[in-house]
Design a protein around this motif. Structure first.
Motif, short mmCIF file in Angstrom:
data_model
loop_
_atom_site.label_atom_id
_atom_site.label_comp_id
_atom_site.label_asym_id
_atom_site.label_seq_id
_atom_site.Cartn_x
_atom_site.Cartn_y
_atom_site.Cartn_z
N PRO A 160 63.89 -41.99 -5.86
CA PRO A 160 63.30 -40.87 -5.56
C PRO A 160 65.32 -40.35 -5.31
CG PRO A 160 62.00 -41.95 -4.52
CD PRO A 160 62.99 -42.97 -4.57
N LEU A 161 65.75 -40.28 -4.64
CA LEU A 161 66.83 -39.51 -4.31
C LEU A 161 67.61 -39.19 -6.01
CD1 LEU A 161 68.73 -40.92 -1.10
CD2 LEU A 161 67.48 -38.68 -1.65
N THR A 162 67.74 -40.30 -6.81
CA THR A 162 68.91 -40.35 -7.72
C THR A 162 67.96 -38.89 -8.89
OG1 THR A 162 69.40 -42.73 -7.53
CG2 THR A 162 69.21 -41.10 -10.39
N GLY A 163 66.12 -39.10 -8.68
CA GLY A 163 65.90 -38.11 -9.30
C GLY A 163 66.24 -36.36 -8.53
N ALA A 164 66.19 -36.27 -7.84
CA ALA A 164 66.72 -34.83 -6.99
C ALA A 164 67.90 -35.14 -7.53
CB ALA A 164 66.56 -35.19 -5.16
N VAL A 165 68.88 -35.80 -7.22
CA VAL A 165 69.77 -35.63 -7.95
C VAL A 165 70.44 -34.91 -9.34
CG1 VAL A 165 72.33 -36.24 -7.69
CG2 VAL A 165 71.32 -36.43 -5.64
N GLY A 166 69.62 -35.92 -10.25
CA GLY A 166 69.74 -35.19 -11.44
C GLY A 166 68.97 -33.64 -11.91
N CYS A 167 67.82 -33.91 -10.84
CA CYS A 167 66.95 -32.75 -11.51
C CYS A 167 68.27 -31.31 -11.07
CB CYS A 167 66.35 -32.41 -10.63
SG CYS A 167 64.66 -33.46 -11.20
N VAL A 168 68.70 -31.69 -9.98
CA VAL A 168 69.83 -30.43 -9.52
C VAL A 168 70.78 -30.06 -10.55
CG1 VAL A 168 71.77 -29.88 -7.62
CG2 VAL A 168 69.66 -30.48 -7.01
N LEU A 169 71.27 -31.45 -11.43
CA LEU A 169 72.67 -31.25 -11.57
C LEU A 169 71.75 -30.83 -13.35
CD1 LEU A 169 74.00 -34.62 -11.48
CD2 LEU A 169 75.01 -32.85 -10.60
N LEU A 170 70.56 -30.48 -13.52
CA LEU A 170 69.93 -29.84 -14.72
C LEU A 170 69.36 -28.77 -14.27
CD1 LEU A 170 68.53 -33.39 -16.38
CD2 LEU A 170 70.67 -32.19 -16.98
N ALA A 171 69.82 -28.03 -13.34
CA ALA A 171 69.21 -27.29 -12.60
C ALA A 171 69.19 -25.89 -14.07
CB ALA A 171 69.53 -26.11 -11.89
N GLY A 172 69.94 -25.78 -14.65
CA GLY A 172 70.32 -24.09 -15.74
C GLY A 172 69.92 -25.29 -16.75
N ARG A 173 68.85 -26.14 -16.87
CA ARG A 173 68.42 -26.43 -18.24
C ARG A 173 67.40 -26.93 -17.52
NH1 ARG A 173 72.63 -29.45 -21.53
NH2 ARG A 173 70.98 -29.04 -23.37
N PRO A 174 65.69 -25.76 -17.59
CA PRO A 174 64.47 -26.40 -17.18
C PRO A 174 63.96 -27.50 -17.69
CG PRO A 174 64.38 -23.90 -18.14
CD PRO A 174 66.26 -24.37 -17.43
N ARG A 175 63.69 -27.08 -18.73
CA ARG A 175 63.41 -28.58 -19.88
C ARG A 175 63.66 -30.09 -19.54
NH1 ARG A 175 61.17 -25.63 -25.12
NH2 ARG A 175 60.68 -24.14 -24.22
N LEU A 176 65.56 -29.93 -20.22
CA LEU A 176 65.84 -30.72 -20.01
C LEU A 176 65.58 -31.36 -18.48
CD1 LEU A 176 69.38 -30.80 -21.39
CD2 LEU A 176 67.10 -32.29 -21.87
N ALA A 177 65.92 -30.29 -17.21
CA ALA A 177 64.99 -31.12 -15.90
C ALA A 177 63.83 -31.69 -15.33
CB ALA A 177 65.45 -29.84 -14.30
N GLU A 178 62.78 -30.94 -16.18
CA GLU A 178 61.75 -31.27 -17.01
C GLU A 178 61.18 -32.29 -16.98
OE1 GLU A 178 58.40 -28.74 -16.27
OE2 GLU A 178 58.04 -28.83 -17.64
N GLY A 179 61.99 -32.82 -18.09
CA GLY A 179 62.10 -34.26 -18.99
C GLY A 179 62.43 -35.18 -17.64
N PHE A 180 63.94 -34.89 -16.78
CA PHE A 180 64.66 -36.31 -16.60
C PHE A 180 63.56 -36.30 -15.00
CE2 PHE A 180 66.95 -37.34 -12.69
CZ PHE A 180 68.27 -38.11 -12.79
N SER A 181 63.35 -35.64 -14.84
CA SER A 181 62.07 -35.28 -13.55
C SER A 181 60.62 -36.73 -13.48
CB SER A 181 61.32 -34.02 -12.87
OG SER A 181 60.50 -33.95 -12.74
N LEU A 182 59.86 -36.45 -14.58
CA LEU A 182 58.75 -37.43 -15.38
C LEU A 182 59.49 -38.90 -15.40
CD1 LEU A 182 57.24 -34.59 -17.95
CD2 LEU A 182 56.23 -35.89 -15.72
#
Length: 484
Positions: A16-38
């Motif tokens: 989950p921490l990896t998921g959190a960090v990845g979503c932060v890094l992709l914060a400017g690209r919400p669709r990519l962040a949502e896909g990475f979150s899934l």
């Protein structure tokens, strides 16, 4: 179990921490962040299932960090109980992320919501996997920080009011928890669960255990400190609300089960009457609150409180069968309660409001949704052959077998009140005509698939309970085993 496989004990936190960090890094690209979150949610579930299988086949995982001699290191211990809780939590998290992607009352994907969800799951995983009291406090704080961020991320005044209540009552619980940890350490010189289980009894230790019990009851939203839950939960977006409803209060119950079932088993005799009284008050207060309200989210939030009463009652029974009932009931309730909140969002999408007085006609407009709702609703009441029937049967059977007639009678009365409020939802939202018919909203396939999956699991547990019954019994037996 030690060796390379022991590193899997860290997975419930690291993934989950990896998921959190990845979503932060992709914060400017919400669709990519949502896909990475899934993808991160899916990875978390797959790893959790792997941990569950390894623990089932080879025994508990033990990992001590920091190169300190036992019992002074930071220890992670994953046994059957914690592995099962980690797995069902990962399942609910993934389902809620899928529902988020379906855009039914979603959290803003351009906000910090997605990183906070994964941060919350790291806290939940750490709380289930930790092997000592202080780090249990740390993971409770990780959960609290993430939860507060999710409560305020929309920036609404109503959310701020609910967040303040959530913060104040949880901080009081945290202060009591820290004080209890300090007292226990002063009495024993230990914080490790296994070491504490071997510590001699003393009046100072008894005082520390009392403080810990009060703190865990507060974290579980037990009577009389449950008001933060219905005050705060209804302001959350649906996927986050379902995640909160399914998991947060259950971590408090899990800690209570560890405290009395494993770490200080002799102390439960002194607390049995208190826990039973708190359980009865919690059951009835939650059920009466649900019967009073008309907002669908508030009704379901009060039902969390009432069901927490059943879980505390199972712990209060203080027998292996009671602990097994608590484990079975917890897993059942996580699935059912999360599903009911997701279904509530779909009802709002169809009928236009969460207020039962302003809606209706959902059964006519969406008959499949009505059938899906009936599964977790009837399971919550305890109607056979759904999972809730077996959960309540286990608790009631052990209550009456132990001569706790008042506790069992209160549990039966709570079931009647639960039936009333679930019937109210059915009549007002599904059965009666809509008072002001409007265009029916479209229900996304992903959202429907999410609630169908959870309803199918609920029905599957009810029809084939042997697997979960066996697991709960083995997990309860593992509580009393020496963890090293």
């Amino acid at each position: 179990m030690s060796g390379a496989l022991a590193n899997l004990a860290l997975a419930p936190v690291l993934v989950p921490l990896t998921g959190a960090v990845g979503c932060v890094l992709l914060a400017g690209r919400p669709r990519l962040a949502e896909g990475f979150s899934l993808l991160a949610g899916l990875a978390n579930l797959l790893v959790a299932l792997l941990v569950l299988r390894v623990v089932g086949e080879q025994g508990p995982l033990h990992l001590v960090l920091g190169n300190w001699a036992w019992p002074f290191g930071i220890e992670f211990v994953v046994d059957r109980l914690s592995a099962g809780m980690i797995a069902v939590s990962a399942l609910i998290a993934l389902v809620c992320l899928v529902f988020q992607a379906a855009r039914v009352d979603p959290a803003d994907r351009r906000s910090a919501a997605l990183p906070l969800v994964h941060g919350l799951m790291a806290g939940v995983g750490g709380a289930f996997a930790t092997g000592d009291l202080f780090n249990l406090y740390v993971w409770f704080e990780v959960m609290l920080i993430a939860a507060l961020g999710l409560l305020v991320h929309r920036g609404r005044v109503a959310a701020l009011d609910g967040t303040l209540r959530y913060l104040v009552l949880n901080m009081v619980g945290t202060l009591v928890l820290l004080t209890g940890i300090a007292v226990v350490y002063g009495a024993t010189g230990q914080l490790n669960f296994a070491a504490l289980a071997q510590a001699p009894a003393s009046p100072l230790l008894a005082a520390g255990v009392a403080l810990l019990a009060v703190a865990f009851l507060a974290k579980a939203a037990a009577f009389p400190v449950f008001s933060w839950m219905p005050a705060a939960y209804h302001v959350l977006p649906a996927p986050v609300l379902a995640l909160f409803a399914g998991l947060l209060s259950k971590v408090g119950v899990y800690a209570l089960l560890r405290l009395f079932g494993q770490v200080f088993p002799s102390a439960v005799a002194h607390w049995q009457a208190v826990l039973g009284a708190v359980a009865v008050a919690t059951m009835l207060a939650g059920a009466l609150g649900a019967a009073w309200h008309w907002d669908l989210r508030r009704i379901l939030a009060f039902h969390i409180v009432s069901q927490i009463g059943y879980l505390i009652l199972a712990v209060a029974l203080a027998t292996p069968a009671g602990y097994a009932a608590a484990i079975f009931y917890t897993i059942h309730h996580i699935i059912v309660k999360a599903n009911l909140f997701l279904i509530a969002a779909l009802v709002c999408r169809v009928a236009g409001s969460y207020d039962l007085r302003r809606i209706g006609g959902v059964a006519a407009a969406r008959p499949i949704l009505a059938i899906i709702f009936a599964v977790p609703a009837l399971s919550l009441v305890g109607i056979p052959p759904l999972s809730g029937f077996w959960a309540k049967f286990l608790v009631l059977r052990e209550s009456f077998a132990g001569g706790h007639w008042v506790w069992g009678g209160a549990a039966l009365a709570t079931g009647v009140l639960t039936l009333y409020s679930m019937s109210k939802i059915w009549i007002e939202a599904f059965w009666k005509p809509h008072p002001a018919p409007a265009a029916v909203g479209r229900l996304p396939f992903a959202a429907m698939a999410a609630v169908v999956l959870l309803a199918a699991i609920t029905a599957g547990i009810g029809l084939f309970p042997q697997t979960l019954l066996g697991f709960a019994g083995q997990a309860a037996a593992g509580l009393v085993e020496v963890t090293r």
